[in-house]
Enzyme design. Structure first.
Site, PDB file in Angstrom:
ATOM      1  N   SER A 131      73.205  46.070  41.683  1.00 37.98           N
ATOM      2  CA  SER A 131      74.278  46.675  40.888  1.00 37.98           C
ATOM      3  C   SER A 131      75.256  45.579  40.509  1.00 37.98           C
ATOM      4  O   SER A 131      75.330  44.536  41.188  1.00 37.98           O
ATOM      5  CB  SER A 131      74.988  47.748  41.718  1.00 37.98           C
ATOM      6  OG  SER A 131      76.215  48.124  41.128  1.00 37.98           O
ATOM      7  N   TYR A 144      80.270  50.645  49.061  1.00 35.29           N
ATOM      8  CA  TYR A 144      79.103  50.506  48.185  1.00 35.29           C
ATOM      9  C   TYR A 144      78.868  49.040  47.830  1.00 35.29           C
ATOM     10  O   TYR A 144      77.742  48.533  47.919  1.00 35.29           O
ATOM     11  CB  TYR A 144      79.303  51.330  46.915  1.00 35.29           C
ATOM     12  CG  TYR A 144      78.160  51.240  45.931  1.00 35.29           C
ATOM     13  CD1 TYR A 144      76.966  51.921  46.152  1.00 35.29           C
ATOM     14  CD2 TYR A 144      78.273  50.476  44.771  1.00 35.29           C
ATOM     15  CE1 TYR A 144      75.920  51.843  45.249  1.00 35.29           C
ATOM     16  CE2 TYR A 144      77.242  50.394  43.864  1.00 35.29           C
ATOM     17  CZ  TYR A 144      76.063  51.084  44.101  1.00 35.29           C
ATOM     18  OH  TYR A 144      75.029  51.001  43.206  1.00 35.29           O
ATOM     19  N   LYS A 148      75.700  46.424  48.578  1.00 37.07           N
ATOM     20  CA  LYS A 148      74.983  45.722  47.511  1.00 37.07           C
ATOM     21  C   LYS A 148      75.138  44.205  47.613  1.00 37.07           C
ATOM     22  O   LYS A 148      74.210  43.464  47.261  1.00 37.07           O
ATOM     23  CB  LYS A 148      75.466  46.226  46.146  1.00 37.07           C
ATOM     24  CG  LYS A 148      75.074  47.674  45.848  1.00 37.07           C
ATOM     25  CD  LYS A 148      73.569  47.845  45.815  1.00 37.07           C
ATOM     26  CE  LYS A 148      73.148  49.215  45.332  1.00 37.07           C
ATOM     27  NZ  LYS A 148      71.679  49.350  45.196  1.00 37.07           N
TER      28      LYS A 148
END
Length: 229
Positions: A131, A144, A148
């Site tokens: 991402s 998050y 990642k």
């Protein structure tokens, strides 16, 4: 004909990649979290096989696979599944951290470990759909983005470790892509969701297949894809 094991085949980028691979005659094994989801994936992608294992509980993946017939050969392992729960660092609970770290980082690491023998035998390819948050973290994206950023480190280390075994490793960093996950993000952000503003999952699928289809004398390490509108 190549055999690909893919996570996240039920929607968004994962579904688009799965359709493309099946359309060209490749063999696809879709990972499902349980038997019910396996039936849904079989109906969604006729011709695909399924394997059951819950990414939310990575400690049990080895046991789950031991109860099933595993593919003898895997030419590519495609880590597409992911979860997101936004929140400020001062408010995120351990549950929110574990939810994202387990699914987005620990499970891909464990899945890769378990399937490395087949990947080494095939001189295969491990591809991580990361991402933009894996490169740059913003407010309320801490957990998050941490998962990642960790996924990038996992891919980079794996690339160095498996180069001599002929295993290629690629990280793809898509920007915002029209998908159910993106709709959920907008809901958490309190914003109106307009799919037309973002990349089509098929556009990201095209970049993934490009990386997979490169001749053996080349390898894409990192690939960033952003909305063009």
């Amino acid at each position: 004909m190549s055999t690909h094991l893919i996570t996240g085949a039920g929607s968004g980028i994962g579904a688009a990649v799965t359709r493309r691979l099946l359309e060209r005659g490749d063999d696809v094994v879709a990972l499902a979290r349980d038997a019910g989801r396996a039936r849904e994936l079989t109906a969604l992608h006729p011709g695909a096989r399924t394997l059951v294992g819950d990414l939310g509980t990575p400690d049990r993946l080895s046991w789950a696979f031991g109860q099933q017939t595993m593919p003898d050969r895997i030419d590519s392992l495609l880590h597409v599944a992911g979860v997101v729960e936004l929140g400020r660092i001062g408010e995120l609970t351990p549950r929110a951290w574990h939810f994202q770290l387990n699914t987005n980082l620990v499970a891909p690491a464990e899945l890769t470990r378990l399937l490395l023998p087949q990947l080494r035998m095939a001189k295969g390819h491990v591809l991580f759909v990361n991402s933009g948050a894996g490169l740059d973290a913003h407010a309320e994206w801490g957990a998050y983005a941490a998962s990642k950023h960790g996924l990038k480190a996992l891919a980079d280390s794996l690339r160095h470790e498996e180069h001599a075994n002929g295993v290629r490793v690629t990280s793809v960093y898509p920007g915002r892509t029209a998908s159910p996950m993106q709709a959920k993000v907008h809901q958490q952000e309190g914003k109106e969701y307009d799919a037309d503003r973002w990349m089509d999952p098929g556009s990201v699928a095209t970049t993934i297949l490009m990386a997979l289809d490169l001749p053996r004398d080349a390898e894409v390490n990192d690939l960033t894809v952003r909305p063009g509108r």
